[in-house]
Scaffold this motif. Structure first.
Motif, short mmCIF file in Angstrom:
data_model
loop_
_atom_site.label_atom_id
_atom_site.label_comp_id
_atom_site.label_asym_id
_atom_site.label_seq_id
_atom_site.Cartn_x
_atom_site.Cartn_y
_atom_site.Cartn_z
N ARG A 302 0.85 -1.20 0.00
CA ARG A 302 0.00 0.00 0.00
C ARG A 302 0.88 1.24 0.00
NH1 ARG A 302 -2.03 3.08 4.23
NH2 ARG A 302 -1.34 1.52 5.74
N PHE A 303 0.50 2.22 -0.82
CA PHE A 303 1.26 3.47 -0.93
C PHE A 303 0.34 4.63 -0.59
CE2 PHE A 303 3.04 6.99 -3.56
CZ PHE A 303 4.29 7.06 -2.95
N ASP A 304 0.80 5.52 0.28
CA ASP A 304 -0.05 6.63 0.72
C ASP A 304 0.36 7.97 0.13
OD1 ASP A 304 2.28 7.22 2.06
OD2 ASP A 304 1.36 7.39 4.05
N GLY A 305 1.14 7.94 -0.93
CA GLY A 305 1.63 9.18 -1.53
C GLY A 305 3.05 9.50 -1.15
N ARG A 306 3.54 8.80 -0.11
CA ARG A 306 4.92 9.04 0.33
C ARG A 306 5.62 7.77 0.79
NH1 ARG A 306 6.81 13.64 4.77
NH2 ARG A 306 9.06 13.42 4.42
N TYR A 307 4.89 6.96 1.56
CA TYR A 307 5.50 5.76 2.13
C TYR A 307 4.78 4.50 1.66
CZ TYR A 307 7.65 9.13 5.32
OH TYR A 307 8.35 10.18 5.84
N PHE A 308 5.51 3.38 1.74
CA PHE A 308 4.96 2.06 1.43
C PHE A 308 4.66 1.31 2.73
CE2 PHE A 308 7.47 3.20 -2.28
CZ PHE A 308 6.63 2.85 -3.33
N LYS A 319 14.74 -1.02 1.67
CA LYS A 319 14.48 -2.44 1.39
C LYS A 319 13.96 -2.63 -0.04
CE LYS A 319 13.67 -4.23 6.03
NZ LYS A 319 12.75 -5.00 6.91
N LEU A 320 13.18 -1.65 -0.52
CA LEU A 320 12.69 -1.73 -1.90
C LEU A 320 13.75 -1.27 -2.89
CD1 LEU A 320 9.09 -0.28 -1.41
CD2 LEU A 320 9.77 -2.67 -1.53
N ASN A 321 14.51 -0.25 -2.49
CA ASN A 321 15.62 0.25 -3.33
C ASN A 321 15.15 0.65 -4.72
OD1 ASN A 321 18.29 0.99 -3.63
ND2 ASN A 321 18.96 -1.02 -4.34
N LEU A 322 13.97 1.32 -4.77
CA LEU A 322 13.47 1.80 -6.05
C LEU A 322 14.30 2.97 -6.55
CD1 LEU A 322 9.59 1.82 -5.55
CD2 LEU A 322 10.94 0.13 -6.77
N LYS A 400 13.71 -4.23 -8.88
CA LYS A 400 13.36 -2.97 -8.22
C LYS A 400 12.55 -2.04 -9.12
CE LYS A 400 16.39 -4.73 -5.39
NZ LYS A 400 15.92 -5.62 -4.31
N THR A 401 11.45 -2.55 -9.66
CA THR A 401 10.60 -1.74 -10.53
C THR A 401 9.13 -1.93 -10.17
OG1 THR A 401 10.52 -3.53 -12.18
CG2 THR A 401 12.21 -1.83 -12.48
N LEU A 402 8.31 -0.99 -10.65
CA LEU A 402 6.86 -1.09 -10.50
C LEU A 402 6.32 -2.04 -11.56
CD1 LEU A 402 4.05 -0.05 -9.45
CD2 LEU A 402 4.23 1.70 -11.22
N VAL A 403 5.44 -2.95 -11.16
CA VAL A 403 4.82 -3.87 -12.12
C VAL A 403 3.48 -3.31 -12.58
CG1 VAL A 403 3.95 -6.21 -12.49
CG2 VAL A 403 5.98 -5.85 -11.08
N LYS A 404 2.57 -3.07 -11.64
CA LYS A 404 1.26 -2.56 -12.00
C LYS A 404 0.53 -2.11 -10.74
CE LYS A 404 -0.68 -7.24 -11.92
NZ LYS A 404 -1.30 -8.31 -12.69
N VAL A 405 -0.57 -1.40 -10.95
CA VAL A 405 -1.47 -1.03 -9.86
C VAL A 405 -2.48 -2.15 -9.69
CG1 VAL A 405 -3.17 0.64 -9.07
CG2 VAL A 405 -1.18 1.42 -10.36
N ILE A 421 9.20 -12.94 0.73
CA ILE A 421 9.47 -12.69 -0.69
C ILE A 421 10.78 -11.93 -0.85
CG2 ILE A 421 8.59 -11.56 -2.77
CD1 ILE A 421 5.77 -12.06 -1.72
N LEU A 422 11.07 -11.02 0.08
CA LEU A 422 12.34 -10.28 0.03
C LEU A 422 13.53 -11.23 0.16
CD1 LEU A 422 13.59 -7.41 -0.11
CD2 LEU A 422 13.57 -7.40 2.39
N ILE A 423 13.43 -12.20 1.08
CA ILE A 423 14.49 -13.19 1.25
C ILE A 423 14.64 -14.04 -0.01
CG2 ILE A 423 15.14 -15.28 2.52
CD1 ILE A 423 13.86 -14.02 5.00
N ALA A 424 13.50 -14.44 -0.59
CA ALA A 424 13.55 -15.23 -1.82
C ALA A 424 14.22 -14.46 -2.94
CB ALA A 424 12.14 -15.65 -2.23
N SER A 425 13.95 -13.17 -3.02
CA SER A 425 14.58 -12.34 -4.05
C SER A 425 16.08 -12.22 -3.80
CB SER A 425 13.93 -10.94 -4.06
OG SER A 425 14.58 -10.10 -4.98
N TYR A 426 16.46 -12.03 -2.54
CA TYR A 426 17.88 -11.92 -2.19
C TYR A 426 18.61 -13.22 -2.48
CZ TYR A 426 22.08 -11.61 0.71
OH TYR A 426 23.39 -11.64 1.15
N GLN A 427 17.95 -14.36 -2.23
CA GLN A 427 18.56 -15.66 -2.45
C GLN A 427 18.38 -16.16 -3.89
OE1 GLN A 427 16.67 -18.04 0.62
NE2 GLN A 427 18.23 -17.51 2.10
N LYS A 428 17.77 -15.30 -4.73
CA LYS A 428 17.59 -15.62 -6.16
C LYS A 428 16.77 -16.90 -6.36
CE LYS A 428 21.69 -13.17 -7.82
NZ LYS A 428 21.84 -12.39 -6.60
#
Length: 682
Positions: A302-308, A319-322, A400-405, A421-428
């Motif tokens: 969820r995004f409120d205009g500034r934070y996730f 953590k997102l590193n966008l 580190k990209t936006l997929v869709k709304v 999911i973050l761990i899975a991404s880090y561990q490829k």
């Protein structure tokens, strides 16, 4: 209440008439005044209680009379609808005709509550099963259980999760937000069925059946798949199809499925974005035995205009590193979302604030009983009005990209889901790790072996042949670490990794060979992981001659034991073979005989500095076209014993079930020996 007041006042008036004495009459008037005042107070108090506890209800009632004599009465109060259908003029009709007529009437009405009530009556405490995204630790732990039992694999469709509930041949879909839609009518005999499906391209793809004239959630997935296979899906008028679910008995079955899926994914009209692995013994309640491995690792936030946010937990942007352009893209879409779902309050010109239209969703409330994930969980859904329509976005954590709304979702993933999911991404971790060319699982498994060794020890560590520094994250238990590495190029990568490590202040680097390095301190633990094969027998002697006096503890070596070698390996992921024929002494591979590698290798073998020369190439790794020494474990033990070391542990590596045959064979050549020279220093 009014009758009560009037009766009491009448009795007071009668008392007034009966009193002839003027003084008594005055006194009685005073008493009457007091009584009336008290009654009035009680009236006020009672009215307050009514207003506070029983708020007034506004009802709207309408009646309709159709041409065929059916009378429909509808009453609406507090957003709750009540429907009464009177069939007084149709008593002589057949039951089936009456039921069909009621169905026809229901089609024209919002029957969501009716369908949901039916769902919860069939499936008490229902909640959608949520597969987990496994980390490597989970895969390593559960792989053997899956292989020894029976497991199923199916493609994960890039669509929306839906239930299909069939009531008297009427088919309804129910979304994760409990939105109900009429799908159509089925053929065949009347029955009650609930499918768990994925919805895409106007097709419901069923991968599970959780109700078939009885609640099936406590049955094993094998049993549910068996029931699913027996159903005739032609009865559902091409609205529902059965997913291809493959029963697997070994890793090769899983690997073949992934190969076929990746080949067909480009040509299929239904896109897939991963696989679902399900333990055949698991019930519908066993979320922890259903694994989701995606093509790319994405998460809904969820995004409120500034934070996730993940639910209500703030997710740090680090953590997102966008990138900045990606973050701006999210912000622009958020402002478009606000314009779409919010409008100005024109009724208040002085304060033109924005108000949203009414949007409702079902909020799940769970009370755990004994904190066990089972049917003992008390699940309730409450219809709530969302004051602000949440803006949910899907973020690709791999690149580190936006997929869709996600306009179809009202809630984000939980913080636990985000972390997994973050761990899975880090561990490829993605479906590519199951392809034949991938060595990710094997290399991670070898790293796990090293981690398990180091986890047993504390104190100071001397690491021999650190290389690029891939083991830095395994050293957190040690208060001081000294790395010995002779290669200048590898030192560059090592320094970069150390600079980013949280334990960088504990690490020192010495660029030298282990035979010549000068050490000033004594070390509790020495690790020599896959470096021994770069040394000759003479080099091992020289190493111990140089550093044994600086060791008072454990010396752990992990190496490829030539004594375990049985055959050459030549697959798409690994090439591992001996270069010299032991009988003839000739090279068995093509090699430039004028090259330094040939000359050095031949001299080592000729002078019995090693048992053979091994050629090794591992796909997608740092180890490419490398020549190393074939070292015999028994010879190594004799050298260590000469310098006062005793064997604490010696073992080969257990096979990991989620490896192909070539990788299992390669891993079987690994030997682990842990020596100790405590109190034997010389």
């Amino acid at each position: 209440m009014k009758n009560f007041i009037s009766n009491e006042m009448e009795s007071d008036n009668e008392n007034d008439i009966d009193n002839d004495n003027e003084e008594n009459n005055i006194e009685n008037k005073y008493v009457n005044y007091i009584r009336v005042r008290d009654v009035y107070k009680r009236d006020i108090e009672f009215s307050k209680i009514i207003l506070e506890n029983i708020p007034p209800t506004v009802k709207r009632r309408r009646s309709f009379l159709s041409k065929n004599g059916v009378r429909i009465d509808m009453t609406v109060f507090n957003d709750i609808s009540q429907l009464e259908i009177e069939l007084a003029n149709n008593v002589n009709q057949e039951k089936e005709d009456i039921v069909n007529r009621i169905h026809t009437i229901m089609f024209s009405l919002d029957c969501s509550n009716f369908v949901l009530d039916y769902l919860f009556s069939l499936l008490r405490n229902f909640e959608f099963q949520k597969p987990i995204t496994p980390s490597l630790d989970i895969l390593f732990k559960e792989a053997e259980n899956l292989i020894h039992g029976t497991f199923y694999v199916a493609a994960k469709t890039d669509g929306f999760r839906r239930l299909i509930i069939i009531i008297n041949n009427l088919m309804f879909s129910i979304s994760e937000n409990l939105r109900v839609e009429y799908v159509g009518q089925s053929r065949g005999k009347d029955c009650y069925i609930v499918f768990d499906c994925e919805f895409i391209n106007d097709i419901f793809i069923s991968f599970d059946v959780i109700y078939y004239n009885d609640d099936l959630r406590n049955k094993s997935y094998s049993d549910r798949v068996s029931i699913l296979n027996k159903l005739n899906f032609q009865d559902f008028n091409n609205k529902i199809v059965k997913k291809d679910i493959i029963k697997c008995f070994n890793f090769a079955d899983l690997q073949n499925f992934v190969i076929s899926m990746t080949k067909e994914n480009d040509t299929k009209s239904i896109p897939n974005d991963g696989i679902i692995i399900t333990d055949g013994r698991s019930s519908y309640y066993d979320n922890l035995n259903v694994y989701k491995i995606k093509t790319i690792n994405t998460v809904d936030l969820r995004f409120d205009g500034r934070y996730f946010y993940a639910k209500k937990t703030l997710v740090k942007k680090t953590k997102l590193n966008l990138s900045l352009p990606e973050y701006k893209k999210v912000c622009q879409l958020y402002h478009q979302h606000k314009k779409l779902y919010y409008k100005k309050d024109e009724s208040n010109e002085n304060n033109p604030t924005k108000v949203n239209t009414n949007h409702y969703y079902y909020k799940k409330q769970i009370e755990n009983v004994n904190y066990v994930l089972s049917d003992k969980r008390d699940v309730r859904y409450r219809l709530v009005r969302e004051k602000k329509i949440p803006f949910i976005v899907e973020i690709n954590l791999d690149n580190k990209t936006l997929v869709k709304v996600r306009k179809d979702k009202y809630t984000s993933n939980s913080i636990n889901t985000f972390n997994s999911i973050l761990i899975a991404s880090y561990q490829k971790i993605n479906i590519e790790i199951f392809l034949p060319v991938s060595t990710v699982l094997m290399r991670k498994y070898h790293n796990r072996i090293k981690q398990n060794i180091l986890n047993k020890y504390r104190g100071t560590l001397l690491d021999i042949g650190t290389g690029n520094g891939g083991d830095i994250h395994k050293w957190k238990n040690f208060r001081k670490i000294v790395c010995v590495e002779p290669d200048h190029e590898k030192i560059k990568v090592l320094n970069e990794r150390v600079s980013k490590s949280e334990i960088r202040n504990r690490i020192s680097i010495l660029q030298n060979t282990i035979e010549n390095v000068k050490l000033d301190n004594t070390y509790d633990v020495v690790s020599c992981f896959f470096t021994l094969n770069d040394l000759t027998y003479t080099s091992i002697f020289d190493m111990l001659e140089n550093i044994s006096k600086n060791i008072n503890g454990i010396f752990s070596v992990v190496f490829f034991d030539y004594d375990l070698f049985t055959e050459n390996i030549n697959s798409s992921s690994i090439t591992y073979k001996k270069c010299i024929d032991s009988e003839t002494g000739n090279f068995t591979i093509e090699i430039d005989k004028s090259s330094p590698i040939y000359l050095l290798s031949y001299l080592r073998y000729a002078h019995s500095e090693c048992d053979n020369i091994m050629y090794i190439n591992i796909a997608n790794s740092y180890i490419t076209n490398k020549y190393e020494n074939g070292i015999n474990g028994n010879h190594v033990k004799k050298i260590f014993e000469k310098y006062g070391f005793k064997i604490l542990n010696e073992y080969t590596i257990d096979t990991f079930p989620f490896l192909d045959e070539s990788q299992i064979l390669y891993t079987s050549n690994i030997k682990v020996i842990e020596f100790s020279n405590i109190n034997n220093n010389h």
